[in-house]
Write a protein that holds these residues in place. Structure first.
Motif, PDB file in Angstrom:
ATOM      1  N   ARG A 112       0.816  -1.210   0.000  1.00 58.45           N
ATOM      2  CA  ARG A 112       0.000   0.000   0.000  1.00 58.45           C
ATOM      3  C   ARG A 112       0.856   1.270   0.000  1.00 58.45           C
ATOM      4  O   ARG A 112       1.681   1.499   0.893  1.00 58.45           O
ATOM      5  N   GLY A 113       0.667   2.084  -1.025  1.00 56.99           N
ATOM      6  CA  GLY A 113       1.327   3.383  -1.105  1.00 56.99           C
ATOM      7  C   GLY A 113       2.759   3.335  -1.600  1.00 56.99           C
ATOM      8  O   GLY A 113       3.397   4.374  -1.750  1.00 56.99           O
ATOM      9  N   GLN A 114       3.294   2.154  -1.846  1.00 54.09           N
ATOM     10  CA  GLN A 114       4.684   2.024  -2.308  1.00 54.09           C
ATOM     11  C   GLN A 114       4.673   1.955  -3.833  1.00 54.09           C
ATOM     12  O   GLN A 114       4.784   0.878  -4.421  1.00 54.09           O
ATOM     13  N   THR A 115       4.530   3.108  -4.466  1.00 53.41           N
ATOM     14  CA  THR A 115       4.360   3.144  -5.921  1.00 53.41           C
ATOM     15  C   THR A 115       5.544   3.851  -6.562  1.00 53.41           C
ATOM     16  O   THR A 115       5.865   4.986  -6.208  1.00 53.41           O
ATOM     17  N   THR A 116       6.195   3.163  -7.486  1.00 55.73           N
ATOM     18  CA  THR A 116       7.367   3.734  -8.158  1.00 55.73           C
ATOM     19  C   THR A 116       7.272   3.475  -9.660  1.00 55.73           C
ATOM     20  O   THR A 116       6.643   2.513 -10.104  1.00 55.73           O
ATOM     21  N   LEU A 117       7.941   4.339 -10.417  1.00 56.76           N
ATOM     22  CA  LEU A 117       7.975   4.183 -11.873  1.00 56.76           C
ATOM     23  C   LEU A 117       9.061   3.173 -12.224  1.00 56.76           C
ATOM     24  O   LEU A 117      10.212   3.327 -11.811  1.00 56.76           O
ATOM     25  N   GLY A 121      -5.945   5.081  -2.043  1.00 51.31           N
ATOM     26  CA  GLY A 121      -5.321   4.346  -0.942  1.00 51.31           C
ATOM     27  C   GLY A 121      -4.205   3.443  -1.420  1.00 51.31           C
ATOM     28  O   GLY A 121      -3.112   3.425  -0.848  1.00 51.31           O
ATOM     29  N   ALA A 122      -4.454   2.691  -2.486  1.00 48.70           N
ATOM     30  CA  ALA A 122      -3.458   1.750  -2.987  1.00 48.70           C
ATOM     31  C   ALA A 122      -2.239   2.469  -3.552  1.00 48.70           C
ATOM     32  O   ALA A 122      -1.097   2.092  -3.285  1.00 48.70           O
ATOM     33  N   VAL A 123      -2.473   3.541  -4.315  1.00 48.69           N
ATOM     34  CA  VAL A 123      -1.367   4.210  -5.015  1.00 48.69           C
ATOM     35  C   VAL A 123      -0.543   5.060  -4.058  1.00 48.69           C
ATOM     36  O   VAL A 123       0.688   5.018  -4.068  1.00 48.69           O
ATOM     37  N   LEU A 124      -1.220   5.848  -3.226  1.00 52.10           N
ATOM     38  CA  LEU A 124      -0.517   6.818  -2.389  1.00 52.10           C
ATOM     39  C   LEU A 124      -0.414   6.389  -0.926  1.00 52.10           C
ATOM     40  O   LEU A 124       0.350   6.981  -0.161  1.00 52.10           O
ATOM     41  N   GLY A 125      -1.224   5.411  -0.523  1.00 50.56           N
ATOM     42  CA  GLY A 125      -1.193   4.973   0.873  1.00 50.56           C
ATOM     43  C   GLY A 125      -1.884   5.935   1.818  1.00 50.56           C
ATOM     44  O   GLY A 125      -1.706   5.843   3.029  1.00 50.56           O
ATOM     45  N   LEU A 126      -2.677   6.866   1.290  1.00 48.84           N
ATOM     46  CA  LEU A 126      -3.359   7.840   2.150  1.00 48.84           C
ATOM     47  C   LEU A 126      -4.602   7.205   2.753  1.00 48.84           C
ATOM     48  O   LEU A 126      -5.176   6.266   2.210  1.00 48.84           O
ATOM     49  N   THR A 127      -5.028   7.745   3.882  1.00 51.72           N
ATOM     50  CA  THR A 127      -6.272   7.304   4.507  1.00 51.72           C
ATOM     51  C   THR A 127      -6.962   8.516   5.118  1.00 51.72           C
ATOM     52  O   THR A 127      -6.357   9.558   5.324  1.00 51.72           O
TER      53      THR A 127
END
Ligand SMILES: [Zn+2]
Ligand SMILES: [Zn+2]
Length: 447
Positions: free
Chosen positions: A46-51, A79-85
């Motif tokens: 969750r939220g660990q998104t990198t190019l 939520g999945a991309v940025l890990g925000l809630t």
């Protein structure tokens, strides 16, 4: 050119290493041979998104390889991309600030995953079993599939097509370190390629811009237009419509109501900028739920007393309410940096939408709210309201998306006013934050 192995090999070389399997190719023929590299936003937890740069896996069977032109950055993936809630959206009575331990992640969330769920692009390769599209076709990769053959599709509920819940995800490509990469919902979208299946692909032969096409084909616009213009949810011309929530879905529902000839369209949203867009795209009245407070339902019923309040003359009394209500609020995925609504869970909006609807009227619920809905039992049982619930506003992708594209081509659907942020692929996360904090209506990523 005949489908000899020699000619297939020639095609492969001409296509830069990809072997395109023409329709009717013998089953033993390899569908695609490739070492193609491409860029994708990959989420690993969750939220660990990198190019990342990925290497494409071979395409086979019913798979369709689509070179992405543009893709909508959907709020549901915040939520999945940025890990925000948003702590406020945890439930009707969220516990005090005590931090919760992170829940154990099921295996699907541990996979390296390309987020997004759909977009538009050009077909670059098809597996040998694909019939719906051909190489070179411009297509919408729909957020919901339509196989046309399952139990639900055969009964007119292709918004519930059973491929939607299929968990047999295929590996789409590999990272440089060998990690296999999957795609959200079999489709992804935050990448230069989508390797999907023909059930998710809708041919859209049109010359409109990629940004506008991605907007009208996005899950939210499809749901908004589906909820108001699909045969099962049809808004009668001359009727009174209320749209609760003016994100891209609600603003598309406002447009669908206008296209269907609604006489009055009452749009409700706490964000002033969104109410402005609502007026621009077709609302006749806008209301701020924060300003109206407990008087909101009464105000809507007043606005719905049209064409007259003389019941003996075909009019309606002021307590009747709108004929048709679309609920499009949902739970907060992050704490907004604009005006905040009265209920972060989105449940109150569903209850209000039901209660404001005229007896005998129709309500379509579309959002991802969080919690349980409580309704007055007598109204629920004998109030005569028909509740329509479904994926994508009950839309049937193959039937309805071409209609929506026609609405765009004819200028009746205004995509530009909703695509308020357009970014290239490498800036997708910056735009996603704006979506998360609601400082833009929505965002489109071009690839
Ligand atoms: Zn979505
Ligand atoms: Zn189906």
């Amino acid at each position: 050119m005949k489908n000899t192995r020699r000619n297939l090999l020639k095609s492969s070389i001409a296509a830069g290493g990809i072997l395109l399997a023409p329709q009717g190719a013998v089953a033993q023929a390899p569908a695609v041979i490739t070492s193609r590299r491409f860029r994708a936003w990959v989420t690993r937890g969750r939220g660990q998104t990198t190019l990342q740069e990925l290497t494409l896996r071979p395409i086979a069977g019913r798979q369709v390889l689509v070179r992405t032109e543009a893709s909508s950055l959907c709020y549901s993936n915040v939520g999945a991309v940025l890990g925000l809630t948003s702590a406020a959206a945890a439930g009707p009575n969220p516990p005090a600030a005590a931090p919760k331990p992170a829940p154990a992640k099921p295996p699907a969330q541990q996979r390296a995953m390309i987020q997004g769920h759909g977009g538009v692009g050009i077909v670059e390769a098809v597996g040998p079993e694909v019939r719906r599209v051909r190489v070179g076709d411009r297509v919408c990769v729909s957020g919901t599939p339509q196989c046309g053959a399952c139990y639900q599709c055969l009964r007119g509920r292709s918004d519930q097509c059973q491929f939607l819940s299929d968990q047999n995800f295929a590996v789409m490509g590999d990272m440089a370190d060998g990690t296999p990469v999957y795609q959200n919902s079999h489709i992804g979208g935050m990448a230069e390629y989508m390797a999907t299946y023909e059930e998710w692909v809708v041919p859209t032969p049109t010359q409109v811009s990629a940004v506008e096409l991605a907007m009208v084909c996005s899950c939210v616009s499809v749901a908004g237009l589906g909820s108001t213009t699909s045969p099962s949810n049809y808004v009668e011309s001359g009727s009174i419509v209320a749209v609760v929530g003016c994100g891209p879905l609600g603003l598309s529902a406002v447009q669908g109501a206008r296209i269907s000839g609604a006489a009055r369209i009452i749009a409700i949203d706490p964000v002033a900028a969104r109410r402005e867009v609502a007026m621009k795209v077709g609302a006749t009245h806008v209301l701020d739920p924060n300003a109206e407070g407990a008087n909101l339902l009464q105000r809507i019923r007043q606005l719905a007393s049209w064409p007259s309040n003389q019941p003996w003359g075909g009019g309606r009394t002021s307590g009747l309410g709108p004929d048709f209500v679309v609920e499009a609020v949902g739970a907060e995925a992050a704490e907004p940096r604009v005006e905040r609504g009265p209920d972060a869970t989105g449940v109150q909006a569903i209850q209000q939408a039901y209660q404001m609807c005229a007896p005998g009227g129709h309500i379509v619920t579309t959002s991802l709210a969080r919690g349980n809905v409580t309704l007055p039992a007598v109204t629920f049982n004998i109030g005569g309201r028909t509740h329509h619930a479904g994926q994508a506003g009950g839309c049937s992708p193959m039937r309805d998306i071409p209609r929506f594209v026609a609405m765009l081509e004819s200028g009746r659907y205004d995509a530009k006013s909703l695509a308020t942020r357009v970014v290239p692929l490498d800036q997708a996360l910056v735009a996603y934050e704006e979506v998360a904090y609601r400082t833009t209506v929505t965002a489109i990523m071009t690839a």
